[in-house]
Design a protein around this motif. Structure first.
Motif, short mmCIF file in Angstrom:
data_model
loop_
_atom_site.label_atom_id
_atom_site.label_comp_id
_atom_site.label_asym_id
_atom_site.label_seq_id
_atom_site.Cartn_x
_atom_site.Cartn_y
_atom_site.Cartn_z
N CYS A 141 0.83 -1.21 0.00
CA CYS A 141 0.00 0.00 0.00
C CYS A 141 0.86 1.26 0.00
CB CYS A 141 -0.94 0.00 1.21
SG CYS A 141 -2.23 -1.26 1.17
N ASP A 142 1.96 1.23 0.75
CA ASP A 142 2.87 2.39 0.77
C ASP A 142 3.42 2.67 -0.62
OD1 ASP A 142 2.54 2.77 3.48
OD2 ASP A 142 4.38 1.73 4.05
N ILE A 143 3.75 1.63 -1.35
CA ILE A 143 4.27 1.82 -2.71
C ILE A 143 3.21 2.51 -3.58
CG2 ILE A 143 4.97 0.61 -4.82
CD1 ILE A 143 6.28 -1.50 -2.97
N ALA A 144 1.97 2.03 -3.47
CA ALA A 144 0.89 2.63 -4.27
C ALA A 144 0.64 4.07 -3.86
CB ALA A 144 -0.38 1.80 -4.12
N GLU A 145 0.66 4.35 -2.56
CA GLU A 145 0.31 5.68 -2.07
C GLU A 145 1.49 6.65 -2.10
OE1 GLU A 145 -3.21 5.72 1.01
OE2 GLU A 145 -1.55 4.52 1.80
N HIS A 146 2.57 6.28 -1.42
CA HIS A 146 3.65 7.23 -1.17
C HIS A 146 4.59 7.39 -2.36
CE1 HIS A 146 1.96 7.17 2.70
NE2 HIS A 146 2.61 6.12 3.18
N ILE A 147 4.71 6.36 -3.20
CA ILE A 147 5.59 6.48 -4.36
C ILE A 147 4.78 6.87 -5.60
CG2 ILE A 147 7.23 5.31 -5.88
CD1 ILE A 147 8.01 3.52 -3.57
N MET A 148 3.68 6.12 -5.88
CA MET A 148 2.91 6.41 -7.09
C MET A 148 1.94 7.57 -6.91
SD MET A 148 4.18 4.52 -9.35
CE MET A 148 3.05 5.09 -10.61
N GLY A 149 1.53 7.84 -5.68
CA GLY A 149 0.64 8.98 -5.44
C GLY A 149 -0.84 8.66 -5.54
N ALA A 150 -1.20 7.38 -5.44
CA ALA A 150 -2.62 7.01 -5.48
C ALA A 150 -3.23 7.20 -4.09
CB ALA A 150 -2.77 5.56 -5.92
N ASP A 151 -4.33 7.90 -4.01
CA ASP A 151 -5.03 8.11 -2.74
C ASP A 151 -5.99 6.94 -2.54
OD1 ASP A 151 -6.34 8.96 -0.50
OD2 ASP A 151 -6.90 10.92 -1.29
N LEU A 152 -5.49 5.87 -1.94
CA LEU A 152 -6.26 4.63 -1.87
C LEU A 152 -7.55 4.79 -1.08
CD1 LEU A 152 -3.43 2.00 -1.28
CD2 LEU A 152 -4.53 2.65 -3.44
N ARG A 153 -7.61 5.72 -0.14
CA ARG A 153 -8.81 5.89 0.68
C ARG A 153 -9.90 6.70 -0.03
NH1 ARG A 153 -4.35 6.09 3.83
NH2 ARG A 153 -4.26 4.75 5.70
N ALA A 154 -9.57 7.25 -1.20
CA ALA A 154 -10.53 8.11 -1.89
C ALA A 154 -11.00 7.54 -3.22
CB ALA A 154 -9.91 9.49 -2.12
N ILE A 155 -10.50 6.36 -3.60
CA ILE A 155 -10.83 5.80 -4.91
C ILE A 155 -11.30 4.36 -4.75
CG2 ILE A 155 -9.18 7.29 -6.10
CD1 ILE A 155 -7.24 4.97 -6.21
N GLY A 156 -11.80 3.78 -5.84
CA GLY A 156 -12.10 2.36 -5.83
C GLY A 156 -10.81 1.56 -5.72
N PHE A 157 -10.75 0.65 -4.74
CA PHE A 157 -9.52 -0.07 -4.45
C PHE A 157 -9.89 -1.54 -4.21
CE2 PHE A 157 -6.21 -0.64 -0.78
CZ PHE A 157 -5.47 -1.52 -1.56
N SER A 158 -9.50 -2.39 -5.15
CA SER A 158 -9.90 -3.79 -5.15
C SER A 158 -8.71 -4.70 -4.89
CB SER A 158 -10.54 -4.15 -6.49
OG SER A 158 -10.89 -5.51 -6.56
N VAL A 159 -8.95 -5.78 -4.13
CA VAL A 159 -7.89 -6.74 -3.81
C VAL A 159 -8.44 -8.15 -3.97
CG1 VAL A 159 -6.22 -7.53 -2.10
CG2 VAL A 159 -6.91 -5.12 -2.14
#
Length: 446
Positions: A123-141
Motif C-alpha cells: 500500500c505504501d508503494i501505491a500511495e507514497h511512491i505512485m501517489g494514489a489516494d487509496l482511501r478516496a478511490i475504488g480499491f480492489s484486492v
C-alpha cells in the motif's frame, strides 16, 4: 428457425479481458524509454495495478503468471524491485502534470499471500511512491480462503480497500478436488465471515461452471451458498483447460461438444438464477446486486484511458503501446522470470509489448465496449474515430446480426442480445486482427 450448437462457432474459445493478448506481445526493439512513452499521454484519469505473483497452491485450471510459495526472502526482494520500478515509473511520468489515479487493484497470483506487514508496504508503494489516494478511490484486492485472514483484512480495510474478491470457484468439496483446488467448505465460509466482518463495502465471489462431475443440482448448490452472503458482485467463469496447467494433463478432447453444451446449459441456469435473485448482468461473467452501493468514485474508461501496471506480470497501457515483462505459464519459466525481475535495477524502458495502430485501436475500443452488457455507444465511437463501427467492421457485425446476437437497440447503440452475451468468448476472437491472430499462433507456450 432454431439455431443449433453445431452451426455456430464453439462458445468457449478465448476470454477477452484485454486486447491484444500477451501472447501477441513481442520483445520491443529498440526498447522505448518510458519517459518518452508517457511524454504526451494524458495522466487524468489513470488506473493503477500492482501484481503479486505468488499463491499457496496452483489451481488445476490456472494459467495466470504465478508461482507456488516464495522461498527464503523472495517476497522481500520482490517488493524491493516493485518499489524500484514504482520510483522509476513515477519519475518517468514527470512533474508537469501529476497523475490522477481513479482506481487501484492488487492482483496476482494472490496478493494476500503477503503477510500483513508486506501488505502495508505494498500500500505504501501505491500511495507514497505512485501517489494514489487509496482511501478516496475504488480499491480492489483479490484473495483466497486460506489467506483472507483477519490481520491481512484489517490492513486492507484500514488503507481504504473498497472491494475484496474471493476465488471460491465451488462450494462443493468434490468439485474443488476435481478442479485441483482442494478446500473445505467450512474454511470458505469462515473466510467469507471474516470479509463480511471487515469494513469492506463490496464482496465479490468467483464461481466456476463446467467442472468434471458438476451437475445442475451441484451448480445450484454453489450459487445458493454464494447468494446466502449477499455479495455485491458474483462472477461466473466457464472452466477452461489450458496448456501447461494441471488439468491439461487430463483426457479431454479438444472438440468436446458435449462439454460445450454442458457449460452453456450451466451458464444459462446460473444467469437466470442470479437475475431472479436481484442481480443485474454487466457482462457474460459479471453480475452485480441491484441495490449494491457504488464501489467508489471512478470516471475511468477502459476504452480510452491509460493504465500503469507494476510487477513482473502486470501490463501497462497507453494510447499507442501496450507493454509488460515476459510471459510464461510453466512453473520453471515463471520462477525464472520472477527471479530476474527481483534482481532488476533498470526499469526505465518497456521490454515486451505491442504497438497499436489505428485499426487495432478501433478493434480494442469495440471489444472493450460490446462485450459489456451496456454495449457500444455509436456516437462515442464516431466522435473518437470519425467513422462508424458498421463502416469499420461490416462483415463481423453483419454476422452477429445474422446469428441473432445483437439486441434490437436502434442505430445509436450496439449491444449484444442475451444469447450474444452467452457467446462472448466466441465473439471476441472474431474481431482480432489478422496480425494479432498470427502473432498468437506463432507464440511458443512455455
Amino acid at each position: 428457425m432454431t439455431r443449433t450448437l453445431a452451426r455456430l462457432p464453439r462458445p468457449y474459445q478465448s476470454y477477452v479481458y484485454a486486447y491484444p493478448h500477451k501472447t501477441a506481445y513481442r520483445p520491443l526493439e529498440p526498447r522505448p524509454a518510458l519517459r518518452e512513452v508517457w511524454a504526451d499521454e494524458p495522466r487524468d484519469p489513470l488506473s493503477l495495478y500492482l501484481h503479486i505473483p505468488f499463491c499457496e497452491i496452483r489451481c488445476g485450471f490456472c494459467n495466470l503468471f504465478t508461482r507456488v510459495g516464495a522461498p527464503a526472502d523472495l517476497t522481500t526482494r520482490y517488493l524491493d524491485a516493485l518499489a524500484r520500478q514504482a520510483e522509476t515509473v513515477r519519475a518517468c511520468l514527470g512533474t508537469a502534470e501529476s497523475p490522477r489515479f481513479t482506481n487501484a487493484a492488487f492482483g496476482g497470483g494472490t496478493p494476500t499471500f503477503l503477510d500483513a506487514g508486506e501488505l502495508r508496504r505494498l500500500c505504501d508503494i501505491a500511495e507514497h511512491i505512485m501517489g494514489a489516494d487509496l482511501r478516496a478511490i475504488g480499491f480492489s484486492v483479490e484473495t483466497s480462503p486460506a489467506t483472507a485472514t483477519a490481520d491481512r483484512l484489517a490492513v486492507l480495510t484500514e488503507r481504504g480497500a473498497t472491494r475484496i474478491s474471493l476465488g471460491v470457484q465451488s462450494f462443493d468439496e468434490n468439485e474443488s478436488r476435481a478442479a485441483v483446488r482442494p478446500q473445505r467448505r467450512a474454511d470458505v465460509e469462515a473466510a467469507l465471515a471474516r470479509i463480511r466482518e471487515s469494513a469492506v463495502d463490496h464482496l465479490n465471489i468467483d464461481l466456476i461452471y463446467g467442472i468434471d462431475g458438476q451437475t445442475p443440482a451441484s451448480w445450484r448448490y454453489s450459487l445458493d451458498a454464494a447468494l446466502a452472503w449477499r455479495p455485491e458482485e458474483i462472477y461466473l467463469y466457464p472452466l477452461y483447460v489450458r496448456p501447461l496447467t494441471g488439468l491439461s494433463r487430463r483426457d479431454r478432447a479438444a472438440a468436446d461438444l458435449a462439454w460445450d453444451e454442458q457449460r452453456l446449459r450451466l451458464y444459462r441456469e446460473g444467469r437466470d438464477h442470479l437475475l431472479a435473485h436481484g442481480y443485474e448482468q454487466r457482462s457474460m461473467r459479471m453480475f452485480r446486486r441491484l441495490d449494491a452501493p457504488a464501489a467508489g468514485p471512478d470516471d475511468y474508461s477502459c476504452q480510452t484511458d491509460g493504465m500503469i501496471g507494476l510487477g513482473c506480470g502486470a501490463r501497462s497501457y497507453t494510447r499507442g503501446l501496450h507493454y509488460s515483462f515476459d510471459y510464461a505459464v510453466s512453473a520453471q519459466q515463471v520462477r525464472s522470470i520472477i527471479d530476474s525481475y527481483a534482481s532488476t535495477t533498470d526499469f526505465e524502458h518497456a521490454v515486451n509489448g505491442r504497438v497499436l495502430d489505428a485499426d487495432e485501436t478501433r478493434r480494442r475500443h469495440l471489444l472493450q465496449s460490446i462485450l459489456r452488457a451496456d454495449g457500444l455507444s455509436v456516437a462515442d465511437y464516431r466522435a473518437r474515430f470519425g467513422t462508424g463501427p458498421h463502416t469499420d467492421f461490416p462483415v463481423e457485425l453483419e454476422l452477429l446480426a445474422d446469428r441473432g446476437w445483437l439486441a434490437d437497440t436502434g442505430p445509436a447503440l450496439l449491444r449484444l442480445s442475451p444469447e450474444g452475451l452467452a457467446y462472448s468468448d466466441a465473439i471476441g476472437p472474431e474481431f482480432f486482427s489478422p496480425a494479432v491472430r498470427a502473432a498468437m499462433a506463432e507464440y511458443e507456450l512455455r
